[in-house]
Enzyme design. Sequence first.
Site, PDB file in Angstrom:
ATOM      1  N   GLY A 273       0.829  -1.218   0.000  1.00 13.75           N
ATOM      2  CA  GLY A 273       0.000   0.000   0.000  1.00 13.75           C
ATOM      3  C   GLY A 273       0.856   1.258   0.000  1.00 13.75           C
ATOM      4  O   GLY A 273       0.575   2.226  -0.719  1.00 13.75           O
TER       5      GLY A 273
ATOM      6  N   TYR B 184      -5.254 -18.042   4.757  1.00 10.35           N
ATOM      7  CA  TYR B 184      -5.003 -16.842   3.945  1.00 10.35           C
ATOM      8  C   TYR B 184      -5.369 -17.110   2.481  1.00 10.35           C
ATOM      9  O   TYR B 184      -6.007 -16.290   1.822  1.00 10.35           O
ATOM     10  CB  TYR B 184      -3.528 -16.470   4.077  1.00 10.35           C
ATOM     11  CG  TYR B 184      -3.138 -15.181   3.396  1.00 10.35           C
ATOM     12  CD1 TYR B 184      -3.533 -13.953   3.924  1.00 10.35           C
ATOM     13  CD2 TYR B 184      -2.351 -15.186   2.235  1.00 10.35           C
ATOM     14  CE1 TYR B 184      -3.164 -12.766   3.310  1.00 10.35           C
ATOM     15  CE2 TYR B 184      -1.979 -14.002   1.624  1.00 10.35           C
ATOM     16  CZ  TYR B 184      -2.379 -12.793   2.166  1.00 10.35           C
ATOM     17  OH  TYR B 184      -2.015 -11.616   1.557  1.00 10.35           O
TER      18      TYR B 184
ATOM     19  N   THR C 137       3.605 -11.931  -6.366  1.00 11.33           N
ATOM     20  CA  THR C 137       4.478 -12.955  -5.822  1.00 11.33           C
ATOM     21  C   THR C 137       5.091 -12.456  -4.502  1.00 11.33           C
ATOM     22  O   THR C 137       4.641 -11.452  -3.939  1.00 11.33           O
ATOM     23  CB  THR C 137       5.575 -13.278  -6.865  1.00 11.33           C
ATOM     24  OG1 THR C 137       6.291 -14.404  -6.429  1.00 11.33           O
ATOM     25  CG2 THR C 137       6.534 -12.118  -7.058  1.00 11.33           C
TER      26      THR C 137
ATOM     27  N   LEU D 128       7.022 -10.371  -2.056  1.00 16.76           N
ATOM     28  CA  LEU D 128       7.450  -8.968  -2.186  1.00 16.76           C
ATOM     29  C   LEU D 128       8.428  -8.598  -1.078  1.00 16.76           C
ATOM     30  O   LEU D 128       8.437  -9.211  -0.012  1.00 16.76           O
ATOM     31  CB  LEU D 128       6.235  -8.041  -2.064  1.00 16.76           C
ATOM     32  CG  LEU D 128       5.100  -8.215  -3.074  1.00 16.76           C
ATOM     33  CD1 LEU D 128       3.951  -7.276  -2.729  1.00 16.76           C
ATOM     34  CD2 LEU D 128       5.596  -7.935  -4.491  1.00 16.76           C
TER      35      LEU D 128
ATOM     36  N   HIS E  60       7.447 -12.250   6.769  1.00 21.27           N
ATOM     37  CA  HIS E  60       7.818 -13.049   5.610  1.00 21.27           C
ATOM     38  C   HIS E  60       9.315 -13.345   5.570  1.00 21.27           C
ATOM     39  O   HIS E  60      10.109 -12.733   6.291  1.00 21.27           O
ATOM     40  CB  HIS E  60       7.400 -12.316   4.328  1.00 21.27           C
ATOM     41  CG  HIS E  60       5.947 -12.452   4.021  1.00 21.27           C
ATOM     42  ND1 HIS E  60       5.072 -11.411   4.167  1.00 21.27           N
ATOM     43  CD2 HIS E  60       5.208 -13.505   3.592  1.00 21.27           C
ATOM     44  CE1 HIS E  60       3.863 -11.810   3.841  1.00 21.27           C
ATOM     45  NE2 HIS E  60       3.910 -13.081   3.477  1.00 21.27           N
TER      46      HIS E  60
ATOM     47  N   ARG F 263      11.801 -19.304  -4.261  1.00 22.46           N
ATOM     48  CA  ARG F 263      10.874 -18.182  -4.227  1.00 22.46           C
ATOM     49  C   ARG F 263      11.349 -17.085  -5.174  1.00 22.46           C
ATOM     50  O   ARG F 263      12.547 -16.893  -5.365  1.00 22.46           O
ATOM     51  CB  ARG F 263      10.803 -17.556  -2.817  1.00 22.46           C
ATOM     52  CG  ARG F 263      10.211 -18.439  -1.723  1.00 22.46           C
ATOM     53  CD  ARG F 263       8.722 -18.638  -1.869  1.00 22.46           C
ATOM     54  NE  ARG F 263       8.159 -19.408  -0.765  1.00 22.46           N
ATOM     55  CZ  ARG F 263       8.103 -20.747  -0.734  1.00 22.46           C
ATOM     56  NH1 ARG F 263       8.559 -21.472  -1.732  1.00 22.46           N
ATOM     57  NH2 ARG F 263       7.558 -21.351   0.309  1.00 22.46           N
TER      58      ARG F 263
HETATM   59  P1  GDP Z   1       5.639 -18.284   1.808  1.00 22.45           P
HETATM   60  O1  GDP Z   1       6.429 -17.790   0.633  1.00 22.45           O
HETATM   61  O2  GDP Z   1       4.180 -17.959   1.721  1.00 22.45           O
HETATM   62  O3  GDP Z   1       5.876 -19.750   2.103  1.00 22.45           O
HETATM   63  O4  GDP Z   1       6.103 -17.487   3.132  1.00 22.45           O
HETATM   64  P2  GDP Z   1       7.499 -16.834   3.587  1.00 22.45           P
HETATM   65  O5  GDP Z   1       7.764 -15.561   2.883  1.00 22.45           O
HETATM   66  O6  GDP Z   1       7.438 -16.776   5.087  1.00 22.45           O
HETATM   67  O7  GDP Z   1       8.642 -17.881   3.136  1.00 22.45           O
HETATM   68  C1  GDP Z   1       8.721 -19.121   3.754  1.00 22.45           C
HETATM   69  C2  GDP Z   1       9.911 -19.946   3.262  1.00 22.45           C
HETATM   70  O8  GDP Z   1      11.140 -19.336   3.675  1.00 22.45           O
HETATM   71  C3  GDP Z   1       9.899 -21.328   3.909  1.00 22.45           C
HETATM   72  O9  GDP Z   1      10.548 -22.251   3.042  1.00 22.45           O
HETATM   73  C4  GDP Z   1      10.720 -21.090   5.182  1.00 22.45           C
HETATM   74  O10 GDP Z   1      11.232 -22.308   5.723  1.00 22.45           O
HETATM   75  C5  GDP Z   1      11.826 -20.201   4.587  1.00 22.45           C
HETATM   76  N1  GDP Z   1      12.539 -19.383   5.588  1.00 22.45           N
HETATM   77  C6  GDP Z   1      13.859 -19.501   5.910  1.00 22.45           C
HETATM   78  N2  GDP Z   1      14.177 -18.651   6.877  1.00 22.45           N
HETATM   79  C7  GDP Z   1      13.072 -17.923   7.168  1.00 22.45           C
HETATM   80  C8  GDP Z   1      12.813 -16.862   8.078  1.00 22.45           C
HETATM   81  O11 GDP Z   1      13.671 -16.396   8.816  1.00 22.45           O
HETATM   82  N3  GDP Z   1      11.535 -16.363   8.076  1.00 22.45           N
HETATM   83  C9  GDP Z   1      10.550 -16.835   7.248  1.00 22.45           C
HETATM   84  N4  GDP Z   1       9.328 -16.278   7.282  1.00 22.45           N
HETATM   85  N5  GDP Z   1      10.771 -17.857   6.384  1.00 22.45           N
HETATM   86  C10 GDP Z   1      12.025 -18.397   6.342  1.00 22.45           C
END
Ligand code: GDP
Length: 314
Positions: A17, A138, A166, A168, A181, A211
Amino acid sequence: MKTDSKILILGSGGLLGSAIHRQLLKKGYTNILTPRSKELNLLEKDQIENYLKIEKPEFVFMIAGLVGGIQGNNKRPADFLYQNSIMILNVIEAIKNNCPKAKLLYPGSTCIYPKENPQPINEDRFMAGKLEETNKGYAVAKGVGVTACQLYKKQYGIDAISVMPTNLYGFNDNYDIENGHMLPGLIKKILLAKNNGDRQITLWGTGTPRREALYSEDCADAIIYLMNNYSSDQMINIGTGFDYSIKEIAEIIKTEVGWSGEIKWDLSKPDGTFEKRTDIQRLKKIYPEFNPITLKEGVNKIINDKEQLKRILS
Ligand code: GDP
């Protein structure tokens, strides 16, 4: 949108936003409303009904929502389901009742796609299979929003479009290590380690999931372009079309931050979806100029900004 069109951004304080707000201002738009949740609670139907009755915006960016990373989602799936469903339903119903000529743009998320997909994922994969458990609440709520855009268009002629951004990152992200995230989490953990002189950090899972990483202002530019140039009820991915393993993302951030310590992987934490690379052909056809910056460039923008650094390290 004309530069003096009345534009409403719901959720203007967050990552996406606030990027939309900055990019609209840069492009010369002057008539922008940015009510915050304290003055306009979208969980309360009467509040959004009254607000739209008075303000009657011409364009609405519905960016507000309860958001979080893999752990935040996993711990509060019912809250993510309830709040995100109610908010978009309240907003779209209030648009229909008070300003039916307004155009609405709503972001879903690539997590609405099934856990397993042929890569890259195109928009037709919506509802094509079982969801990933860690963000089911979600994802279902976002699916409700996307479907609401299609059905309010069909039944009431509301000009509603939905986009699927995707992963961000950018200014004003949520830097809560537990609930935020991955991208802001990695940036924060690595910056903190450098600042504190630590030689080791712990990241989650195996580091092998893949990702994308899209800079928030590039996503905002695409969103503004689509608000101006797109009116179909077909959703549209906004991604980079290119992914990295989480290990590779960590290495890029380490290099840019200038920290060379060791990474431990906490295997008790979930990996989530293995890969979710977006097919961005639909977007590129409509907006061929879309050319997002690299992760290396984006990380540098963040770590070279004093205010953002302060926010991250506080
Ligand atoms: P997603 O993309 O919706 O799954 O959500 P996230 O942005 O939280 O990304 C999650 C992925 O990043 C998973 O594979 C987690 O195991 C990995 N990951 C590694 N280290 C971290 C961390 O410090 N925080 C988060 N949120 N995810 C992590």
